[in-house]
Design a protein around this motif. Structure first.
Motif, PDB file in Angstrom:
ATOM      1  N   THR A  98       0.810  -1.201   0.000  1.00 49.97           N
ATOM      2  CA  THR A  98       0.000   0.000   0.000  1.00 49.97           C
ATOM      3  C   THR A  98       0.846   1.255   0.000  1.00 49.97           C
ATOM      4  N   GLY A  99       2.053   1.215   0.537  1.00 46.87           N
ATOM      5  CA  GLY A  99       2.892   2.397   0.608  1.00 46.87           C
ATOM      6  C   GLY A  99       2.345   3.378   1.619  1.00 46.87           C
ATOM      7  N   ALA A 100       2.950   4.585   1.648  1.00 48.56           N
ATOM      8  CA  ALA A 100       2.485   5.633   2.547  1.00 48.56           C
ATOM      9  C   ALA A 100       1.856   6.731   1.718  1.00 48.56           C
ATOM     10  N   GLN A 101       1.083   7.551   2.337  1.00 52.07           N
ATOM     11  CA  GLN A 101       0.387   8.588   1.601  1.00 52.07           C
ATOM     12  C   GLN A 101       1.247   9.824   1.489  1.00 52.07           C
ATOM     13  N   ALA A 102       1.175  10.469   0.327  1.00 56.36           N
ATOM     14  CA  ALA A 102       1.887  11.723   0.121  1.00 56.36           C
ATOM     15  C   ALA A 102       1.153  12.824   0.867  1.00 56.36           C
TER      16      ALA A 102
ATOM     17  N   ASP B  53       9.018  16.387  -3.571  1.00 59.68           N
ATOM     18  CA  ASP B  53       8.618  15.016  -3.262  1.00 59.68           C
ATOM     19  C   ASP B  53       7.955  14.359  -4.462  1.00 59.68           C
ATOM     20  N   ALA B  54       7.094  15.112  -5.141  1.00 58.03           N
ATOM     21  CA  ALA B  54       6.408  14.567  -6.307  1.00 58.03           C
ATOM     22  C   ALA B  54       7.401  14.160  -7.380  1.00 58.03           C
ATOM     23  N   LEU B  55       8.407  14.981  -7.592  1.00 55.10           N
ATOM     24  CA  LEU B  55       9.394  14.696  -8.626  1.00 55.10           C
ATOM     25  C   LEU B  55      10.182  13.437  -8.305  1.00 55.10           C
TER      26      LEU B  55
ATOM     27  N   SER C  38       7.877  11.562   2.333  1.00 52.24           N
ATOM     28  CA  SER C  38       7.127  12.786   2.029  1.00 52.24           C
ATOM     29  C   SER C  38       6.153  13.148   3.137  1.00 52.24           C
ATOM     30  N   LYS C  39       5.844  12.194   4.028  1.00 49.29           N
ATOM     31  CA  LYS C  39       4.903  12.454   5.118  1.00 49.29           C
ATOM     32  C   LYS C  39       5.586  12.958   6.382  1.00 49.29           C
ATOM     33  N   LEU C  40       6.895  12.938   6.431  1.00 48.42           N
ATOM     34  CA  LEU C  40       7.589  13.215   7.685  1.00 48.42           C
ATOM     35  C   LEU C  40       7.368  14.625   8.188  1.00 48.42           C
ATOM     36  N   GLY C  41       7.053  15.529   7.294  1.00 48.34           N
ATOM     37  CA  GLY C  41       6.842  16.918   7.709  1.00 48.34           C
ATOM     38  C   GLY C  41       5.460  17.205   8.208  1.00 48.34           C
TER      39      GLY C  41
END
Length: 305
Positions: free
Chosen positions: A28-32, A176-178, A301-304
């Protein structure tokens, strides 16, 4: 004279796989940061991106099966690809709580593209599954390769539709998107090069496959260098975590190890069975490792938040 396959391969190679693609249908991965979590938006984008890779991987496995190369593994990869497509397709249509995708799809344009992709996939899958072991049915493999190109284009359209539908472009950090976009595309290119190596070795659409291999190889190498070392001029940051750095380093080393085989194939030299097996497994390994890197970029990308 340029063949239709050659035209499509060069067109499709220029397309970006979507921002949140992943390579394992059950990951599933993590959410952006930019994506709402209540319906599994990030997961929808992630699994949709995997369909681009499957469009190339299934041809590579069928081609190797046709040549009698790594028969058991080729059959397994073909079956896994078929299973992944089915799981992803159903999840995108009806939801899959285990994958983090909640609720049925209702947007008419998205449903239309999913249907178009499914309609193109089914005959290709049936033909690929009917590939005889060491049958040297090159007409079948050429037909599959030609069918895979519009399938890839439709898969990319689906990813773009789902990304536009579920992502919030205002909140999504460009950097992050790039990174997720570039890393995700590498999986498709690995599967594509694996396919091209087998086509060349089998004497199928050789000129088109050589041209595509050269373009995909250059794109993969340039992107890998940018991901590994950073490229500030275009907004690509160096690896933001040790886990990502280690994953990319593995890919760098494996990529360097198979360069002699790619160069020989591009020059028209014949690879023996052991060398063809080596390349097939190497690209599967690169694809798998890039899966992990994409998920790690997504998590980072979620760490912030």
């Amino acid at each position: 004279m340029q063949t239709p396959l050659g035209k499509r391969t060069r067109t499709a190679a220029r397309r970006f796989v979507s921002v949140a693609a992943i390579a394992c249908a059950l990951c599933t991965g993590a959410q952006a940061q930019s994506i709402a979590s209540d319906v599994g938006a990030s997961e929808r984008i992630n699994v949709a991106g995997q369909l681009s890779t499957l469009s190339q991987r299934i041809i590579a496995s069928a081609c190797n099966l046709n040549s009698g190369i790594s028969v058991r593994e080729s059959q397994a990869v073909l079956q896994v690809s078929a299973d992944q497509f089915s799981v992803i397709n159903d999840a995108l249509l009806y939801g899959n709580a285990r994958m983090g995708i909640l609720g049925e799809e209702t947007r008419s344009r998205t449903l239309q593209v999913i249907e178009e992709l499914d309609n193109a996939w089914e005959p290709l899958l049936d033909e690929a599954r009917a590939t005889p072991v060491a049958g040297n049915d090159n007409a079948r493999i050429q037909s599959l390769a030609e069918q895979s190109e519009p399938l890839l284009e439709t898969a990319n359209i689906l990813v773009a539709e789902i990304t536009g539908q579920y992502a919030d472009p205002v909140a999504l950090l460009h950097a992050d998107a790039l990174l997720i976009d570039l890393a995700g595309r590498q999986r498709m290119l690995a599967a594509r090069m694996s396919k091209d190596i087998c086509l060349i070795a089998s004497g199928i659409a050789v000129d088109a496959a050589k041209a595509d291999l050269a373009e995909s190889s250059a794109l993969f190498g340039d992107t890998l260098a940018a991901l590994r070392n950073g490229m500030p001029s275009v907004g690509v940051r160096p690896p933001p975590s040790q886990k990502i750095e280690d994953g990319l380093q593995f890919v760098v080393e494996e990529w360097e190890n198979i360069q002699p085989f790619l160069a020989r194939a591009a020059a028209g030299e014949t690879l023996n069975e052991a060398e063809r097996q080596r390349v097939f497994f190497a690209f599967l390994g690169i694809e798998a490792r890039m899966n992990n890197v994409v998920v790690s970029y997504d998590q980072n990308s979620k760490l912030g938040l």
